[in-house]
Write an enzyme that holds these catalytic residues in place. Structure first.
Site, mmCIF file in Angstrom:
data_model
loop_
_atom_site.group_PDB
_atom_site.id
_atom_site.type_symbol
_atom_site.label_atom_id
_atom_site.label_comp_id
_atom_site.label_asym_id
_atom_site.label_seq_id
_atom_site.Cartn_x
_atom_site.Cartn_y
_atom_site.Cartn_z
ATOM 1 N N ASP A 14 0.834 -1.097 0.025
ATOM 2 C CA ASP A 14 -0.102 0.059 0.234
ATOM 3 C C ASP A 14 0.926 1.305 -0.016
ATOM 4 O O ASP A 14 0.686 2.076 -0.833
ATOM 5 C CB ASP A 14 -0.915 -0.174 1.113
ATOM 6 C CG ASP A 14 -1.818 1.344 1.073
ATOM 7 O OD1 ASP A 14 -2.347 1.662 0.020
ATOM 8 O OD2 ASP A 14 -2.316 1.822 2.281
ATOM 9 N N GLY A 18 1.358 3.914 -3.293
ATOM 10 C CA GLY A 18 1.377 5.502 -2.994
ATOM 11 C C GLY A 18 2.570 6.184 -3.477
ATOM 12 O O GLY A 18 2.473 7.224 -4.280
ATOM 13 N N ARG A 22 3.043 8.911 -6.727
ATOM 14 C CA ARG A 22 3.587 10.203 -6.541
ATOM 15 C C ARG A 22 4.914 10.257 -7.457
ATOM 16 O O ARG A 22 5.019 11.412 -8.175
ATOM 17 C CB ARG A 22 3.753 10.471 -5.325
ATOM 18 C CG ARG A 22 2.530 10.849 -4.339
ATOM 19 C CD ARG A 22 2.662 11.353 -3.035
ATOM 20 N NE ARG A 22 3.461 10.559 -1.930
ATOM 21 C CZ ARG A 22 2.774 9.179 -1.672
ATOM 22 N NH1 ARG A 22 1.330 9.223 -1.629
ATOM 23 N NH2 ARG A 22 3.598 8.377 -0.997
ATOM 24 N N ASP A 39 -8.277 1.147 2.220
ATOM 25 C CA ASP A 39 -7.773 1.026 3.556
ATOM 26 C C ASP A 39 -8.774 0.395 4.809
ATOM 27 O O ASP A 39 -8.475 -0.198 5.565
ATOM 28 C CB ASP A 39 -7.043 2.399 3.938
ATOM 29 C CG ASP A 39 -5.607 2.352 3.177
ATOM 30 O OD1 ASP A 39 -5.364 1.235 2.583
ATOM 31 O OD2 ASP A 39 -5.217 3.269 3.165
#
Length: 159
Positions: A14, A18, A22, A39
């Protein structure tokens, strides 16, 4: 052990997802919202599974807990509702207050503090409820980890 590894890798992937989004500029509002939803679903499923380990009907069964904050949170539905709503209000208000996507949280908070006492108060109350909810989440995870360890010890001691 397999259960612990699965949860651990789920958190790692997870975070990695992310970071990659980015890093490679693949960020979207849909992806951000979906991440939060997944989540929450994952946490809910984890709590259901862990409550079955202890023989409890729900993760909200705190009558044998020694933690006062945990008891206050699950023992008072209004307080729990305030904390849950505070998280969502905090996200929404901060989203609406930000002038652009690159504005830092501190800039938003400082500008708001100078402009409106009412909105600053709403943010402060929301932040407090959000902080309590996050602390309760950490307590739950620690309690769940302890219960898993005790379950494994008990399982190994039985012939």
């Amino acid at each position: 052990m397999a259960f612990f590894c699965s949860i651990f890798f789920s958190f790692v992937f997870d975070a990695l997802d992310g970071w990659c989004a980015r890093k490679f500029n693949q960020v979207s509002t849909f992806g951000s919202v979906l991440d939060k939803v997944v989540d929450r679903i994952s946490t809910g499923c984890l709590l259901v599974i862990l409550s079955k380990y202890t023989g409890k009907v729900s993760h909200k069964d705190v009558k044998d807990s020694s933690n006062w904050l945990f008891k206050a949170y699950y023992g008072n539905r209004m307080f729990m509702a305030y904390c849950c709503v505070a998280v969502e209000v905090l996200y929404i208000v901060l989203f609406l207050l930000a002038e652009n996507q690159t504005e830092s949280l501190m800039d938003v908070l400082m500008r708001t503090a100078k402009q409106s006492l009412l909105i600053s108060s709403i943010l402060a109350l929301s932040f407090f409820g959000c902080a309590i909810k996050q602390i309760v989440n950490v307590i739950q995870m620690k309690t769940a980890a302890d219960l898993c360890v005790l379950y494994d010890i008990d399982k190994k001691q039985k012939p």
